[in-house]
Design a protein around this motif. Structure first.
Motif, short mmCIF file in Angstrom:
data_model
loop_
_atom_site.label_atom_id
_atom_site.label_comp_id
_atom_site.label_asym_id
_atom_site.label_seq_id
_atom_site.Cartn_x
_atom_site.Cartn_y
_atom_site.Cartn_z
N ASP A 65 6.92 2.54 -20.81
CA ASP A 65 6.49 2.00 -22.09
C ASP A 65 5.29 1.09 -21.87
O ASP A 65 5.43 -0.09 -21.55
CB ASP A 65 7.65 1.22 -22.72
N SER A 308 3.27 9.60 -26.25
CA SER A 308 3.85 8.41 -25.64
C SER A 308 3.19 7.97 -24.35
O SER A 308 3.38 6.84 -23.92
CB SER A 308 5.35 8.66 -25.35
N LYS A 309 2.46 8.90 -23.71
CA LYS A 309 1.97 8.59 -22.35
C LYS A 309 0.44 8.66 -22.33
O LYS A 309 -0.20 8.18 -23.25
CB LYS A 309 2.62 9.55 -21.34
N CYS A 315 4.49 5.20 -27.66
CA CYS A 315 5.88 5.64 -27.58
C CYS A 315 6.61 5.52 -28.92
O CYS A 315 7.37 6.41 -29.31
CB CYS A 315 6.65 4.78 -26.57
N SER B 128 5.37 0.48 -28.90
CA SER B 128 6.41 0.37 -27.86
C SER B 128 7.68 1.06 -28.32
O SER B 128 7.98 1.10 -29.51
CB SER B 128 6.76 -1.09 -27.61
N TYR B 129 8.43 1.55 -27.36
CA TYR B 129 9.80 1.95 -27.68
C TYR B 129 10.53 0.69 -28.12
O TYR B 129 10.23 -0.41 -27.66
CB TYR B 129 10.52 2.48 -26.43
#
Lengths: 491, 502
Positions: A65, A308-309, A315, B128-129
């Motif tokens: 993250d 997400s990456k 993310c 962010s997660y």
């Protein structure tokens, strides 16, 4: 199973208990957010409440993250998202024209011009078209049909959906799915949930975690004794191992999949995260098509990507897609039907994906800033990858393969026999015991290698390379010192 | 010989049209997951696929008896022109691009909420997660909302799970419940008619669907004796363990009385069923004399004998009510009286998918924590909210009224939710022609309507109905003047259709 209430009145047990819940769900494990992370969360709470610890903060190096570790979002992407969320801002001259232009295009493709409308279940059409164009550009012109693109709620969603489609049979005919050891534990979790058979193939730690077709063959032959192997999953660049497979290797894997009649699932979410000299991302699709029609018109494949990456690190938006290649049309219709039940992936994530595949071009106002930000993020990651490998390799008892790509290091750690014995005494897997100690002593949260799979008798941990460089240096030093202390203590 | 179909299949070879032998695919209709094949979801099923085709043909200039396709098949308010709530979108923009916090055009209450949300995100970023159960402060706000809504009945934030729309939470709960084989396979009770997420999920999970019929003559109310009948019958061939109720109802729109909800809770307690209360339309209540009673509130008002024991899960969403933010996929479930060990398993299960979309979580926070009197955005917020809900109430009434003027159509009052589910009389000749075509009669009817008027509805067979009855589900979402036109076209079509097949 009855229980006595406090006042002695008999009451019945609950309807839903551990013994009568879905047994597959009980088998599911997901180490990236497992026991050690729960303990880390507890410790954070204790710190907040003023409990004294040998450290002032918990560093969560367990999960990929980037933003949580301080990486900044790409300005352009967030500008467009703001414009889409609150279109009144289209009148605001603070926003560049290229951002407004993309926002308008996205909104026009939404029902009622609102990102609050459901989209088509396969994803907004113009986004899928943009994704197809991106793939074509990336793969040197190899055609991509937008109709083969399915937007998803992160790559995880699409991976689970494909696995779900593939699972059938009973007993010896039960679908078997090949996955690397070590692997990203979404795969093992999904296979447990679906009651499919996990077929592990070992990556070669001595050869920088490369894939060996002989090992694939060994695994599939052994598996044929007790299940029906039908799928081969590969993560490239690798998670947790960070290796970037060579073009030759990818060709060999495709050839193997064809010979063994396996559906190929290529998890390519780290495709922009390539750092090491001499390493390059080769998309499975591109290699497949370069192998000619004997392969490109027959091998069934799904490749996965995510927001997400890479350099975005978004993310929280849960954006992603899969491209399906050579899928049977009847099965494809079933896939389309299946995804319709959940209506659609989150529209902000779809919008974000559109920007990722359709970023500012050289002649556009936001281009320079965009390139600057993107380059800075990727360069920082490359530097941290190198630094991590270097520092860990200086620690006796720690061996770290080059972090060629992705966002993690997966070093091998030598654990003294006494420590292994102590772990067993406490009913813990040895590398969990090690990582828990590290957490309690230094406030650094890693994930033990046992959560990803590793060769029997070896131990590892996965650490992200995401903290800002200065903090990362401190973390690496603390882990190094811890390892020395730990080895000493149990010598 | 290699040429027989059997032999080919055995060798996994296939003969193409030009006589070329090739290997059959790895993944075919015969080798795919059989339960997925059983899944149907009518709300986006064949009729909608045809509607999309027609839209394409129209945009390519093809002549049709209509100039646009009206998608009255899906509960998507924004797609039908409903405007988002300004305050919500302001906060979302601020969260997406925090530089806007320096922008004086945004009100302070929006900025304050954005800051609070961002502060609870990793790295102060929505990218962010979050915690897998959802952002802590949002779950706290949800718990407070529930407490206020339910007149003070306590709510523990730890019992709240944020989800990717309510559908996600519903499927997760059903997954937890499914076990057993053959006669011990988990059975789940669901209303007929139902929202076909339930039948789809049960088919996919290989659970047994236990149908209980809502009473059309009594405005789609629930009848305990009918629940009992369904349950007793089901016990012979499966293990009934859960009872799903949608209130306000989808597709039927009924708002259950408090007495009914009490009776259902008592039934679930006596029969040892886990109660799943789908309450996503809780703000969509229109009819005089109707009121939303939350299952949790009623449960607690029934005293500890029930409130300490009945396992209840209730679901809510950001897709409906006055927000209509379907695309954000926001939702939550509240878990009451769940076994601790099972709860730990649930927490573990949701961790695999990391977290629900953060924009949806942020949106949920605003829904449960809207502008208060005294805050700058309050007046405008109430104005927008009221306008949306009263427009829906008006359209609910209009729909019932117009449909009931049509001979051969009878429409129960649309007490709540977003749909009408009128009963239609289909002439015998039409039923016959439908059967000849292998189509459900109401699908035949709806397809004809689509081709002739461009109006896309969902046939009642997609939701379930008493044998020999036919219905369609139509949303009440188009703007009032368009809805009026729509209803009149439906009227014309029905009259024509009835005439044609008389």
């Amino acid at each position: 199973m009855s229980q006595q209430a406090a006042n002695g009145v008999p009451c019945r047990g609950k309807v839903l208990t551990l013994d009568n819940m879905n047994p597959n769900v009980r088998r599911v494990e997901y180490a990236v957010r497992g026991a050690i992370v729960q303990r880390a969360g507890q410790i954070e709470k204790e710190l907040k409440e003023g409990v004294k610890k040998p450290f002032t903060e918990v560093i969560k190096a367990n999960i990929g993250d980037a933003h949580a570790m301080g990486q900044k979002p790409i300005s352009f992407l967030r500008q467009v998202l703001a414009l889409c969320s609150y279109p009144e801002l289209l009148e605001d001259n603070k926003f560049p024209e290229d951002a407004k232009h993309r926002a308008r295009r996205i909104l026009e493709a939404c029902g009622g011009h609102s990102i609050g409308a459901y989209s088509a279940s396969q994803g907004i059409e113009c986004v899928r078209q943009d994704v197809a164009r991106y793939i074509e550009k990336r793969d040197g012109g190899i055609p991509s049909n937008p109709d083969n693109i399915y937007l998803s709620t992160g790559a995880s969603d699409a991976i689970v959906t494909m696995l779900k489609l593939l699972v059938c049979g009973e007993g010896r005919d039960r679908t078997g799915v090949m996955i690397s050891i070590p692997q990203y534990p979404l795969y093992s979790a999904a296979l447990a949930d679906l009651g499919a058979v996990q077929i592990s193939y070992y990556l070669d730690e001595d050869k920088c975690w490369s894939l060996d077709v002989a090992e694939l063959k060994r695994a599939v032959d052994a598996a044929r004794q007790h299940c029906n192997p039908r799928v081969l999953c590969i993560i490239n660049p690798g998670n947790p191992t960070g290796q970037v497979q060579s073009r030759q290797c990818i060709e060999d894997v495709i050839r193997f999949a064809k010979e063994e009649h396996l559906f190929l699932m290529a998890d390519e979410v780290y495709q922009d995260n390539v750092y090491a000299e001499g390493c390059k991302f080769h998309s499975f699709k591109k290699v497949l098509f370069e192998m000619g029609p004997a392969y490109s018109s027959t091998v069934e494949m799904a490749s996965f990507h995510s927001t997400s990456k890479c350099y975005m690190g978004e993310c929280g938006f849960r954006g992603g897609y899969m491209e399906v290649i050579n899928m049977d049309p009847e099965v494809k219709a079933q896939l389309t039907k299946l995804v319709s039940v959940r209506l659609c992936p989150p529209v902000p994530g779809q919008a974000l994906l559109d920007l990722v595949v359709n970023p500012p071009q050289p002649d556009e106002p936001s281009y320079n800033t965009f390139m600057k930000e993107r380059t800075a993020v990727l360069a920082a990651l490359a530097e941290k990858a190198r630094l991590t490998e270097q520092i860990f390799n200086e620690v006796p008892g720690v061996t770290c393969n080059p972090v060629q790509g992705a966002m993690y290091t997966f070093p091998r750690i030598a654990l003294p026999q006494k420590a292994i014995d102590k772990a067993k005494e406490e009913g813990q897997v040895p590398d969990m015991f090690y990582c828990m100690r590290l957490l309690e002593e230094e406030g650094i949260c890693l994930v033990p290698g046992s959560g990803f799979g590793q060769r029997e008798g070896t131990f590892h941990f996965r650490m992200t390379i995401l903290p800002p460089t200065e903090k990362l240096k401190i973390v690496l030093q603390k882990i190094s010192d811890f390892h020395v202390r730990f080895t000493q203590e149990f010598s | 010989s290699l040429c027989t179909a059997e032999a080919l299949k055995a060798t996994q070879l296939k003969m193409s049209e030009n006589g070329v032998l090739s290997r059959a695919k790895v993944l075919t209709i015969d080798t795919m997951n059989p339960t997925v094949k059983k899944v149907e979801y009518a709300v986006r099923g064949p009729i909608v696929l045809r509607a999309v085709e027609l839209e394409r043909e129209l945009s390519e200039g093809m002549k049709k008896p209509f100039s646009e396709v009206i998608k009255a098949n899906i509960g998507d308010a924004h797609a039908m022109g409903q405007q988002p709530i300004t305050f919500f979108r302001q906060v979302l923009a601020l969260c997406s691009y925090p530089e806007l916090l320096n922008d004086s055009t945004f009100p302070e209450d929006a900025k304050s909420r954005a800051r609070r949300i961002l502060q609870s995100c990793g790295g102060n970023s929505m990218g962010s997660y979050t915690a897998s159960q959802g952002i802590d402060s949002v779950r706290q706000d949800v718990a407070r909302y529930i407490e206020r809504r339910d007149g003070g009945v306590p709510c523990d934030p730890d019992d709240i799970y944020l989800t990717t729309g309510a559908s996600d939470g519903i499927v997760t709960m059903l997954k937890l419940l499914v076990c057993g084989e053959g006669a011990t396979r988990t059975g789940v009770m669901i209303s007929i008619p139902q929202y076909p997420l339930y039948s789809a999920a049960l088919a996919e999970l290989g659970a047994v669907q236990i149908n209980y019929y809502l009473n059309e003559e009594k405005c789609w109310s629930m009848d305990i004796s009918e629940l009992q009948r369904a349950l007793d019958e089901a016990r012979r061939h499966c293990n009934p363990r859960a009872l799903c109720v949608i209130n306000p109802g989808n597709p039927t729109g009924q708002v259950q009385s408090r007495q009914c909800i009490e009776d259902v809770i008592r039934f679930a307690a006596n029969e040892r069923l886990l109660l799943m209360a789908d309450e996503v339309y809780q703000d969509n209540v229109y009819a005089e004399g109707c009121q939303f009673h939350s299952f949790k509130k009623v449960l607690f008002e029934m005293g500890p004998e029930y409130s300490d024991t009945v396992e209840l899960v209730s679901f809510h969403s950001t897709s409906k009510c006055y927000m209509g933010e379907c695309g954000f996929r926001g939702g939550y479930m509240e878990i009451i009286n769940m076994d601790d060990e099972v709860k730990a398993q649930l927490t573990k299960l949701v961790s695999v998918r990391l977290c629900p979309p953060v924009p949806g979580q942020a949106l949920m926070d605003l829904v449960v924590n809207p502008p208060q009197p005294g805050e700058p955005s309050h007046d405008n917020f109430i104005k927008e909210r009221t306008a949306t809900l009263s427009a829906l109430a008006e359209k609910a009434k209009l729909t019932e009224q117009v449909l009931n003027t049509i001979q051969g159509i009878s429409c129960n009052p649309v007490q709540g939710a977003m749909y009408s589910f009128p009963r239609i009389t289909i002439p015998e000749k039409a039923i016959q022609e439908a059967m000849d075509k292998g189509q459900e009669p109401d699908m035949f009817y709806c397809m004809k309507m689509l081709e002739e008027t461009g109006i896309c509805l969902v046939p009642g067979s997609g939701f379930g109905q008493t044998d020999g009855t036919y219905h369609f589900r139509m949303t009440i979402l188009p703007p009032t003047d368009k809805l009026t036109i729509l209803l009149n076209k439906v009227k014309e079509f029905h009259q024509k259709f009835t005439q044609q097949y008389s």
